[in-house]
Structures are given as structure tokens and as C-alpha cells.
Design a protein around this motif. Structure first.
Motif, PDB file in Angstrom:
ATOM      1  N   ASP A 159       0.798  -1.238   0.078  1.00 51.88           N
ATOM      2  CA  ASP A 159       0.036  -0.135   0.044  1.00 51.88           C
ATOM      3  C   ASP A 159       0.842   1.267   0.110  1.00 51.88           C
ATOM      4  O   ASP A 159       1.734   1.547   0.733  1.00 51.88           O
ATOM      5  CB  ASP A 159      -0.825   0.003   1.115  1.00 51.88           C
ATOM      6  CG  ASP A 159      -1.634   1.127   1.339  1.00 51.88           C
ATOM      7  OD1 ASP A 159      -1.960   1.836   0.366  1.00 51.88           O
ATOM      8  OD2 ASP A 159      -2.131   1.523   2.544  1.00 51.88           O
ATOM      9  N   LEU A 168      -4.816   1.645   4.132  1.00 57.95           N
ATOM     10  CA  LEU A 168      -6.157   1.086   3.664  1.00 57.95           C
ATOM     11  C   LEU A 168      -6.663   0.613   5.189  1.00 57.95           C
ATOM     12  O   LEU A 168      -6.228   0.105   5.970  1.00 57.95           O
ATOM     13  CB  LEU A 168      -5.901  -0.109   2.784  1.00 57.95           C
ATOM     14  CG  LEU A 168      -5.348   0.391   1.545  1.00 57.95           C
ATOM     15  CD1 LEU A 168      -5.081  -0.954   0.689  1.00 57.95           C
ATOM     16  CD2 LEU A 168      -6.178   1.500   0.826  1.00 57.95           C
ATOM     17  N   THR A 169      -8.088   1.053   5.261  1.00 58.90           N
ATOM     18  CA  THR A 169      -8.937   0.269   6.350  1.00 58.90           C
ATOM     19  C   THR A 169      -9.438  -1.118   5.780  1.00 58.90           C
ATOM     20  O   THR A 169      -9.745  -0.962   4.600  1.00 58.90           O
ATOM     21  CB  THR A 169      -9.932   1.167   6.545  1.00 58.90           C
ATOM     22  OG1 THR A 169     -10.702   1.572   5.538  1.00 58.90           O
ATOM     23  CG2 THR A 169      -9.318   2.565   7.153  1.00 58.90           C
ATOM     24  N   GLY A 170      -9.623  -2.146   6.561  1.00 61.40           N
ATOM     25  CA  GLY A 170      -9.981  -3.418   6.397  1.00 61.40           C
ATOM     26  C   GLY A 170      -9.159  -4.171   5.497  1.00 61.40           C
ATOM     27  O   GLY A 170      -8.008  -3.666   5.392  1.00 61.40           O
ATOM     28  N   THR A 171      -9.458  -5.081   5.003  1.00 56.38           N
ATOM     29  CA  THR A 171      -8.396  -5.911   4.084  1.00 56.38           C
ATOM     30  C   THR A 171      -9.176  -5.718   2.780  1.00 56.38           C
ATOM     31  O   THR A 171     -10.207  -6.246   2.296  1.00 56.38           O
ATOM     32  CB  THR A 171      -8.573  -7.234   4.692  1.00 56.38           C
ATOM     33  OG1 THR A 171      -8.387  -7.654   5.854  1.00 56.38           O
ATOM     34  CG2 THR A 171      -7.505  -8.352   3.892  1.00 56.38           C
ATOM     35  N   PRO A 172      -8.307  -5.352   1.889  1.00 58.00           N
ATOM     36  CA  PRO A 172      -8.561  -5.391   0.430  1.00 58.00           C
ATOM     37  C   PRO A 172      -8.542  -6.771  -0.200  1.00 58.00           C
ATOM     38  O   PRO A 172      -7.976  -7.644   0.181  1.00 58.00           O
ATOM     39  CB  PRO A 172      -7.568  -4.294  -0.106  1.00 58.00           C
ATOM     40  CG  PRO A 172      -6.529  -4.605   0.384  1.00 58.00           C
ATOM     41  CD  PRO A 172      -6.756  -4.908   1.955  1.00 58.00           C
ATOM     42  N   GLU A 173      -8.955  -6.656  -1.565  1.00 60.62           N
ATOM     43  CA  GLU A 173      -9.079  -8.153  -2.198  1.00 60.62           C
ATOM     44  C   GLU A 173      -8.493  -7.614  -3.680  1.00 60.62           C
ATOM     45  O   GLU A 173      -8.659  -6.659  -3.949  1.00 60.62           O
ATOM     46  CB  GLU A 173     -10.222  -8.848  -2.294  1.00 60.62           C
ATOM     47  CG  GLU A 173     -11.296  -8.273  -3.254  1.00 60.62           C
ATOM     48  CD  GLU A 173     -12.735  -8.852  -3.236  1.00 60.62           C
ATOM     49  OE1 GLU A 173     -12.752 -10.112  -2.644  1.00 60.62           O
ATOM     50  OE2 GLU A 173     -13.766  -8.334  -3.507  1.00 60.62           O
ATOM     51  N   GLN A 214      -9.525  -3.894  -4.975  1.00 62.33           N
ATOM     52  CA  GLN A 214     -10.680  -3.298  -4.207  1.00 62.33           C
ATOM     53  C   GLN A 214     -10.897  -3.525  -2.881  1.00 62.33           C
ATOM     54  O   GLN A 214     -10.385  -4.681  -2.366  1.00 62.33           O
ATOM     55  CB  GLN A 214     -11.677  -3.869  -5.104  1.00 62.33           C
ATOM     56  CG  GLN A 214     -12.025  -4.974  -5.507  1.00 62.33           C
ATOM     57  CD  GLN A 214     -13.229  -5.434  -6.179  1.00 62.33           C
ATOM     58  OE1 GLN A 214     -13.396  -4.759  -7.359  1.00 62.33           O
ATOM     59  NE2 GLN A 214     -13.935  -6.632  -5.927  1.00 62.33           N
ATOM     60  N   ASP A 215     -11.793  -2.717  -2.298  1.00 64.12           N
ATOM     61  CA  ASP A 215     -12.282  -3.320  -0.829  1.00 64.12           C
ATOM     62  C   ASP A 215     -13.532  -4.335  -0.920  1.00 64.12           C
ATOM     63  O   ASP A 215     -14.258  -4.333  -2.225  1.00 64.12           O
ATOM     64  CB  ASP A 215     -12.704  -2.039   0.134  1.00 64.12           C
ATOM     65  CG  ASP A 215     -13.965  -1.219  -0.608  1.00 64.12           C
ATOM     66  OD1 ASP A 215     -14.131  -1.407  -1.885  1.00 64.12           O
ATOM     67  OD2 ASP A 215     -14.588  -0.794   0.023  1.00 64.12           O
ATOM     68  N   LYS A 216     -13.780  -4.956   0.059  1.00 61.80           N
ATOM     69  CA  LYS A 216     -14.855  -6.171   0.018  1.00 61.80           C
ATOM     70  C   LYS A 216     -16.190  -5.578  -0.081  1.00 61.80           C
ATOM     71  O   LYS A 216     -17.080  -5.987  -0.408  1.00 61.80           O
ATOM     72  CB  LYS A 216     -14.773  -6.821   1.235  1.00 61.80           C
ATOM     73  CG  LYS A 216     -13.322  -7.957   1.027  1.00 61.80           C
ATOM     74  CD  LYS A 216     -13.254  -8.784   2.047  1.00 61.80           C
ATOM     75  CE  LYS A 216     -12.200  -9.667   1.827  1.00 61.80           C
ATOM     76  NZ  LYS A 216     -11.758 -10.568   2.674  1.00 61.80           N
ATOM     77  N   GLN A 217     -16.503  -4.163   0.340  1.00 57.95           N
ATOM     78  CA  GLN A 217     -17.710  -3.649   0.422  1.00 57.95           C
ATOM     79  C   GLN A 217     -18.098  -3.025  -1.050  1.00 57.95           C
ATOM     80  O   GLN A 217     -19.231  -2.598  -1.250  1.00 57.95           O
ATOM     81  CB  GLN A 217     -17.726  -2.408   1.284  1.00 57.95           C
ATOM     82  CG  GLN A 217     -17.648  -2.860   2.614  1.00 57.95           C
ATOM     83  CD  GLN A 217     -16.248  -3.281   3.072  1.00 57.95           C
ATOM     84  OE1 GLN A 217     -15.185  -2.705   2.543  1.00 57.95           O
ATOM     85  NE2 GLN A 217     -16.256  -4.321   4.025  1.00 57.95           N
ATOM     86  N   ARG A 225     -12.081   1.243  -6.086  1.00 57.74           N
ATOM     87  CA  ARG A 225     -11.081   0.112  -6.854  1.00 57.74           C
ATOM     88  C   ARG A 225      -9.830   0.939  -7.346  1.00 57.74           C
ATOM     89  O   ARG A 225     -10.108   2.080  -7.854  1.00 57.74           O
ATOM     90  CB  ARG A 225     -11.662  -0.570  -7.518  1.00 57.74           C
ATOM     91  CG  ARG A 225     -12.394   0.059  -9.084  1.00 57.74           C
ATOM     92  CD  ARG A 225     -12.844  -0.963  -9.619  1.00 57.74           C
ATOM     93  NE  ARG A 225     -13.260   0.006 -11.226  1.00 57.74           N
ATOM     94  CZ  ARG A 225     -13.885  -0.418 -12.236  1.00 57.74           C
ATOM     95  NH1 ARG A 225     -14.351  -1.587 -12.225  1.00 57.74           N
ATOM     96  NH2 ARG A 225     -14.001   0.381 -13.223  1.00 57.74           N
TER      97      ARG A 225
END
Length: 173
Positions: A89, A95-100, A142-145, A149
Motif C-alpha cells: 500500500d 487502507l482500512t479493512g482488508t482489500p482483495e 478493491q475493498d470487499k464492500q 477500486r
């Protein structure tokens, strides 16, 4: 004096019948072979619901703009054996959360890979790949939500690293 040939031969023993029927028979066989090729090699690029997909493009552009406004950038590094990937990153804020990570094949949807990334450092993520001998990928982080992206095009022959985000100038699907 006429020569008598005796009893008439059955149709299936006549060589002219088989000579004349070989052409149409070959055409029928070629038709079945062609149909088999079409069924096995169906192209995934055509979408029946193209209108809905066209409307969804605006939603996708919003995700790109959201990533740009958040200043999200990353570098994706692939191992030499194509079994693992690291994502660094390079954004100003972590980044917040875990991206995919998604590896999208340009023409075969069944060749796409969705990689679950795990945080291994402050701004470092790692994931496992399924090895594939493809010479062209679209790489998307991208984020999971689905709120942002970053993406780019990657040609493995040009190196094992790709930059996503502001430094990336490629437009991808």
C-alpha cells in the motif's frame, strides 16, 4: 447376345451409392465437429444483458473516483513461480479493512482469479495464486464492500510488478 448378371446386388454393395453419398456424409460429420467446437469454446465476452451492464459502468466509475479522492495507490509484486503475490500500500493513509486482489483474464471469465489478501505488515499484504500461463491480465485491487477500486493492465513478460492507482494510466474494463 446379352450377358446376364444374375440377381440384382443390394444397394449397400453398390460402389456408386457410397461414392455419391460420401460427400453429404462428410458434410454432416463436419457439422457435428463444428458444433462441438462451438460448444466447448464459447466466448465469454458477449453479455446478454448489455443494457444493464452499460448502466453499471457509471457505478464502476464512481468506485475509481472514490479511490482517487482517497489517494489509494499500491504496487503489486508477483513471485517468479507465480504462486504468491505481495501488495504494498503506497497510499498516504493506510487502507482500512482488508482489500482483495482480482486477476481478470481479458477473454476467458473462467480464468479470473480472486485472491484473498492477508495483512503481514503495516502496509503489506500477501496472497496465494493459482499458477496460470497467461500473457495478459487486468489487475484490480478493491475493498470487499465495493466502495473503491484501483486497477491496471499487466503483461507478465514486461516484469513481475504492476502499479495501481494514480501512477497507473491504463483504462481497464
Amino acid at each position: 447376345m446379352q450377358k446376364q448378371t444374375g440377381a440384382a446386388r443390394p444397394w449397400y454393395k453398390e460402389r456408386w451409392f457410397w461414392l455419391l453419398m460420401s460427400g453429404p456424409l462428410l458434410v454432416v460429420i463436419a457439422g457435428f465437429v463444428t458444433f462441438g467446437i462451438i460448444v466447448r469454446g464459447a466466448d465469454d465476452m458477449v453479455n446478454d444483458d448489455y443494457y444493464k451492464q452499460g448502466k453499471d459502468i457509471n457505478l464502476e466509475l464512481k468506485r475509481d473516483l472514490a479511490a482517487q479522492s482517497l489517494g489509494i495507490n499500491a504496487q503489486v509484486m508477483f513471485s517468479d513461480d507465480m504462486r504468491s503475490v505481495r501488495v504494498v500500500d503506497t497510499s498516504a493513509k493506510p487502507l482500512t479493512g482488508t482489500p482483495e486482489l482480482l486477476l481478470l483474464h481479458p477473454t476467458r471469465q473462467q480464468g479470473d482469479q480472486r485472491i484473498a489478501l492477508q495483512r503481514v505488515g503495516d502496509k503489506l499484504y500477501q496472497g496465494a495464486l493459482k499458477p496460470d500461463q497467461v500473457s495478459h491480465w487486468y489487475v484490480r485491487l478493491q475493498d470487499k464492500q465495493g466502495s473503491w477500486r484501483v486497477q491496471s493492465e499487466w503483461l507478465p513478460a514486461e516484469g513481475a510488478m504492476v502499479t495501481l492507482g494514480k501512477a497507473s494510466t491504463e483504462q481497464t474494463p
